[in-house]
Design an enzyme around this catalytic site. Structure first.
Site, PDB file in Angstrom:
ATOM      1  CE1 TYR A 219      68.929 -40.554  68.400  1.00 58.71           C
ATOM      2  CE2 TYR A 219      71.112 -41.506  69.165  1.00 58.71           C
ATOM      3  CZ  TYR A 219      70.117 -41.519  68.205  1.00 58.71           C
ATOM      4  OH  TYR A 219      69.852 -42.413  67.106  1.00 58.71           O
TER       5      TYR A 219
ATOM      6  CE  LYS B  51      65.885 -42.510  67.346  1.00 55.30           C
ATOM      7  NZ  LYS B  51      65.097 -42.726  66.035  1.00 55.30           N
TER       8      LYS B  51
ATOM      9  CG  PHE C 279      87.242 -36.169  68.507  1.00 55.68           C
ATOM     10  CD1 PHE C 279      87.992 -35.269  68.328  1.00 55.68           C
ATOM     11  CD2 PHE C 279      85.970 -36.605  67.833  1.00 55.68           C
ATOM     12  CE1 PHE C 279      87.350 -34.283  67.438  1.00 55.68           C
ATOM     13  CE2 PHE C 279      85.465 -35.470  67.078  1.00 55.68           C
ATOM     14  CZ  PHE C 279      85.951 -34.474  66.737  1.00 55.68           C
TER      15      PHE C 279
ATOM     16  CB  ALA D  55      61.534 -38.858  60.164  1.00 56.40           C
TER      17      ALA D  55
HETATM   18  N1  UDP Z   1      85.834 -39.313  65.652  1.00 50.74           N
HETATM   19  C1  UDP Z   1      86.967 -38.865  65.729  1.00 50.74           C
HETATM   20  N2  UDP Z   1      87.077 -37.742  65.005  1.00 50.74           N
HETATM   21  C2  UDP Z   1      86.240 -37.258  64.228  1.00 50.74           C
HETATM   22  C3  UDP Z   1      84.900 -37.633  64.558  1.00 50.74           C
HETATM   23  C4  UDP Z   1      84.626 -38.963  64.966  1.00 50.74           C
HETATM   24  O1  UDP Z   1      88.130 -39.278  66.391  1.00 50.74           O
HETATM   25  O2  UDP Z   1      86.453 -36.016  63.635  1.00 50.74           O
HETATM   26  C5  UDP Z   1      85.589 -40.593  66.768  1.00 50.74           C
HETATM   27  C6  UDP Z   1      84.599 -40.540  67.791  1.00 50.74           C
HETATM   28  O3  UDP Z   1      85.229 -39.840  68.858  1.00 50.74           O
HETATM   29  C7  UDP Z   1      84.080 -41.720  67.704  1.00 50.74           C
HETATM   30  C8  UDP Z   1      84.379 -42.533  66.684  1.00 50.74           C
HETATM   31  O4  UDP Z   1      85.078 -41.776  65.859  1.00 50.74           O
HETATM   32  O5  UDP Z   1      85.024 -42.731  68.768  1.00 50.74           O
HETATM   33  C9  UDP Z   1      83.115 -42.640  65.759  1.00 50.74           C
HETATM   34  O6  UDP Z   1      82.235 -41.489  65.886  1.00 50.74           O
HETATM   35  P1  UDP Z   1      81.096 -41.027  64.975  1.00 50.74           P
HETATM   36  O7  UDP Z   1      80.859 -39.726  65.387  1.00 50.74           O
HETATM   37  O8  UDP Z   1      81.304 -41.437  63.551  1.00 50.74           O
HETATM   38  O9  UDP Z   1      80.064 -42.142  65.656  1.00 50.74           O
HETATM   39  P2  UDP Z   1      79.335 -42.323  67.027  1.00 50.74           P
HETATM   40  O10 UDP Z   1      79.842 -43.395  67.247  1.00 50.74           O
HETATM   41  O11 UDP Z   1      79.578 -41.116  67.568  1.00 50.74           O
HETATM   42  O12 UDP Z   1      78.042 -42.433  66.830  1.00 50.74           O
END
Ligand code: UDP
Length: 331
Positions: A140, A144, A207, A73
């Protein structure tokens, strides 16, 4: 064992609950349903309550004769933690300490704790071994790390036995499609891409494609949710009084954002339009686990070894539950 799964109505917790039941354990789910879903919990197992409600946790630990706790949680969004650190410190640290102290009061000293690759920050060495210095770069990750440290101290002083499992990217769903990922808003890559295939979004925004990686997009280590859960069960069996295990849970394989989108095209048969957007703040270019220790100390290896098979399970869930748990017809 009698296991209390705190946060067992959430994505990772609910999958661990099914695996615990499959293995013959008795499970009690403790969840406040703030992010979790009642429908994700098998009938009769849910105790609704707050993590900060020490009295309720103590009485549940006692009445259910709990042997061990799994603690899922927590809030887990990096951006949100930057914008509202108080929320993260209160829930992920203060309330987690209440849980640990409730455990002390009820004489329960075994715990498996969800930690994260975010405790490493931006490591220099890839793949990342557990010996990498833990230098988080966001609230975050710090929250942890604080609990990892508290667990080490509770082990030394109070005889706690713990496993801190540092997750890479949890993905996929239970293969029968009965439970899966349902966040609102959704921020994770695979569910968002599959929402494009379902016609709920027009395109996926990648991204950034100017990272120093072979195709320019970020590389992550995607681990199937049941492989993750399996490692929790193995950790539970190996807890030793006064000792801690800190173990990475990843596959050791990296997959780029573009490769994920391509795997989703193959699995769904949908063209999935994409557009390249700005980099997302705080995204390290490459995060891949050194998964050697999990194999050595837990005897664990992932059974899902390619992302397509992970995406297939996710697709089964999303396709049959296009609105997540709200898709379920109530009778
Ligand atoms: N990502 C992306 N477009 C999106 C969501 C995520 O390009 O709409 C990319 C993000 O920048 C990262 C990868 O996908 O490089 C994994 O992102 P996610 O949020 O799933 O997990 P994280 O690695 O941040 O825990």
């Amino acid at each position: 064992m009698n296991v209390m799964v705190v946060g067992g109505a959430g994505y990772i917790g609910s999958h661990a609950v099914r695996l615990l039941l499959d293995a013959g354990h008795t499970v009690c789910v403790y969840d406040n349903l703030s992010l979790g879903h009642r429908e994700a919990v098998p009938d009769g197992l849910l105790v609704e309550g707050e993590l900060s409600d020490r009295e309720k946790i103590v009485s549940t630990l006692r009445s259910e004769r709990i042997d061990a706790v799994m603690h899922f949680a927590a809030f887990a969004l990096v951006n949100e933690s930057v914008n509202d650190p108080a929320l993260y410190y209160r829930n992920n640290v203060v309330a987690a300490l209440e849980l640990l102290d409730a455990m002390r009061e009820a004489d329960v000293t075994k715990i498996v704790f969800s930690s994260t690759t975010a405790t490493y920050g931006e490591p220099d060495v890839i793949p990342i071994p557990e010996t990498t210095p833990q230098r988080p770069i966001n609230p975050y990750g710090f929250t942890k790390l604080v609990i990892e440290q508290a667990l080490a101290d509770y082990a030394a002083a109070y005889g706690f036995s713990y496993a801190a499992l540092r997750y890479f990217n949890a993905a996929g769903a239970r293969p029968d499609g009965s439970i899966g990922e349902d966040h609102n808003p959704e921020t994770h890559l695979i569910p968002i891409v599959l929402q494009v295939a379902l016609g709920q979004r027009e395109r996926i925004t990648i991204f950034g494609d100017d990272y120093d990686t072979p195709d320019g997009t970020c590389i992550r280590d995607y681990i199937h949710i049941d492989d993750l859960g399996d490692a929790h069960l193995r950790a539970l069996d190996r807890l030793e009084p006064g000792k801690g295990l800190c173990v990475n849970l990843g596959t050791g394989r990296g997959t780029s954002v573009r490769e994920i989108v391509e795997a989703c095209r193959e699995v769904t048969g949908h063209p999935i339009p994409e557009v390249t957007g700005e980099r997302r703040a705080g995204d390290p270019p490459r995060l891949i686990a050194d998964a050697t220790l999990a194999k050595e100390v837990l005897g664990w290896t992932p059974s899902y070894t390619d992302v397509k098979s992970i995406v297939e399970t996710a697709w089964r869930w999303h396709h049959s539950h296009p609105q997540g748990y709200a898709s379920r017809v109530k009778v």
